[in-house]
Design an enzyme around this catalytic site. Structure first.
Site, mmCIF file in Angstrom:
data_model
loop_
_atom_site.group_PDB
_atom_site.id
_atom_site.type_symbol
_atom_site.label_atom_id
_atom_site.label_comp_id
_atom_site.label_asym_id
_atom_site.label_seq_id
_atom_site.Cartn_x
_atom_site.Cartn_y
_atom_site.Cartn_z
ATOM 1 N N ASN A 62 0.831 -1.207 0.000
ATOM 2 C CA ASN A 62 0.000 0.000 0.000
ATOM 3 C C ASN A 62 0.861 1.250 0.000
ATOM 4 O O ASN A 62 1.903 1.319 0.653
ATOM 5 C CB ASN A 62 -1.047 0.001 1.124
ATOM 6 C CG ASN A 62 -0.502 -0.318 2.500
ATOM 7 O OD1 ASN A 62 0.490 -1.009 2.652
ATOM 8 N ND2 ASN A 62 -1.160 0.194 3.521
ATOM 9 N N GLU A 64 0.369 5.159 0.635
ATOM 10 C CA GLU A 64 -0.563 6.161 1.157
ATOM 11 C C GLU A 64 -0.160 7.569 0.731
ATOM 12 O O GLU A 64 0.910 7.796 0.155
ATOM 13 C CB GLU A 64 -0.639 6.023 2.688
ATOM 14 C CG GLU A 64 -1.216 4.661 3.069
ATOM 15 C CD GLU A 64 -1.495 4.508 4.557
ATOM 16 O OE1 GLU A 64 -1.069 5.361 5.366
ATOM 17 O OE2 GLU A 64 -2.173 3.522 4.909
ATOM 18 N N GLU A 75 -2.988 -4.538 -3.236
ATOM 19 C CA GLU A 75 -3.469 -5.446 -4.286
ATOM 20 C C GLU A 75 -3.512 -4.747 -5.642
ATOM 21 O O GLU A 75 -3.134 -5.308 -6.670
ATOM 22 C CB GLU A 75 -4.876 -5.955 -3.948
ATOM 23 C CG GLU A 75 -4.958 -6.795 -2.693
ATOM 24 C CD GLU A 75 -5.236 -5.973 -1.429
ATOM 25 O OE1 GLU A 75 -4.760 -4.827 -1.342
ATOM 26 O OE2 GLU A 75 -5.930 -6.497 -0.541
ATOM 27 N N CYS A 115 -10.672 -3.162 -4.388
ATOM 28 C CA CYS A 115 -9.686 -4.125 -4.900
ATOM 29 C C CYS A 115 -10.391 -5.339 -5.504
ATOM 30 O O CYS A 115 -9.965 -5.856 -6.535
ATOM 31 C CB CYS A 115 -8.722 -4.550 -3.797
ATOM 32 S SG CYS A 115 -7.520 -3.260 -3.407
HETATM 33 N N1 THU Z 1 -5.350 -1.531 2.342
HETATM 34 C C1 THU Z 1 -4.807 -2.349 1.413
HETATM 35 O O1 THU Z 1 -3.663 -2.144 0.983
HETATM 36 N N2 THU Z 1 -5.538 -3.375 0.955
HETATM 37 C C2 THU Z 1 -6.812 -3.660 1.349
HETATM 38 O O2 THU Z 1 -7.460 -4.514 0.761
HETATM 39 C C3 THU Z 1 -7.384 -2.946 2.485
HETATM 40 C C4 THU Z 1 -6.682 -1.708 2.896
HETATM 41 C C5 THU Z 1 -4.583 -0.398 2.823
HETATM 42 C C6 THU Z 1 -5.097 0.934 2.362
HETATM 43 C C7 THU Z 1 -4.567 1.848 3.432
HETATM 44 O O3 THU Z 1 -3.235 2.224 3.077
HETATM 45 C C8 THU Z 1 -4.503 0.980 4.674
HETATM 46 O O4 THU Z 1 -4.579 -0.358 4.230
HETATM 47 C C9 THU Z 1 -5.629 1.256 5.650
HETATM 48 O O5 THU Z 1 -6.865 1.204 5.027
#
Ligand code: THU
Length: 160
Positions: A62, A64, A75, A115
């Site tokens: 992820n 951000e 994902e 996702c």
């Molecule tokens: N996040 C993911 O990377 N994948 C998911 O399926 C759920 C959430 C991340 C997004 C964000 O950076 C953090 O988790 C909190 O939501």
């Protein structure tokens, strides 16, 4: 009027050691990817690793952003990288793992709705199922055989 029941098969492993060697090594790649996540706001690090039919493994984590909605889940970072770099290669399996700086994530983290929709696009396009493996930091591993199991009645290109 009729009623239907839609169900799917979920395989539950007690831990990562119960997986096949290939699945375990894919999930471990996701663990490595997770460690490089950029998650300064949520402190929730997610790693994803997918294997293509040619054997290539693509990872994502992820990413951000101070403007929160501009961030992207692990994902989608992985599948969009695969789509951009290996457009003709089918995705076989996608492994996902999550951890947090705030608590011990001892249960699997399933992909968010956005996702699921994004992975579904590639599953429909390639015409073969994408298996999903899900794990927290430790503990049980969930496996489903197709992203369609996680997104029943999906919207797809057949409507357009
Ligand atoms: N996040 C993911 O990377 N994948 C998911 O399926 C759920 C959430 C991340 C997004 C964000 O950076 C953090 O988790 C909190 O939501």
């Amino acid at each position: 009027m009729q009623k239907q029941t839609h169900s799917f098969e979920l395989t539950i492993f007690n831990d990562i050691e119960e997986l096949s060697l290939d699945d375990k090594s894919l999930l471990l790649r996701a663990v490595e990817a997770r460690k490089k996540a950029y998650a300064p706001y949520s402190k929730f690090q997610v790693g994803a690793a997918l294997v293509l039919e040619n054997g290539v493994i693509v990872i994502g984590n992820n990413q951000e952003n101070a403007c929160y909605p501009s961030g992207l889940c692990a994902e989608r970072v992985a599948i969009y990288h695969a789509g951009a770099n290996y457009p003709g290669e089918r995705i076989r399996t996608l492994a996902i793992t999550a951890t947090s700086e705030n608590y011990a994530v001892d249960r699997p983290a399933a992909p968010c709705g956005n996702c699921r929709q994004s992975i579904s696009e590639y599953e429909v396009k390639q015409g073969t199922p994408i298996r999903i493996l899900m794990m927290g930091e430790t503990g049980k591993v969930l496996q489903c055989e197709s992203v369609a199991d996680l997104l029943p009645l999906a919207f797809d290109d057949s409507f357009l």
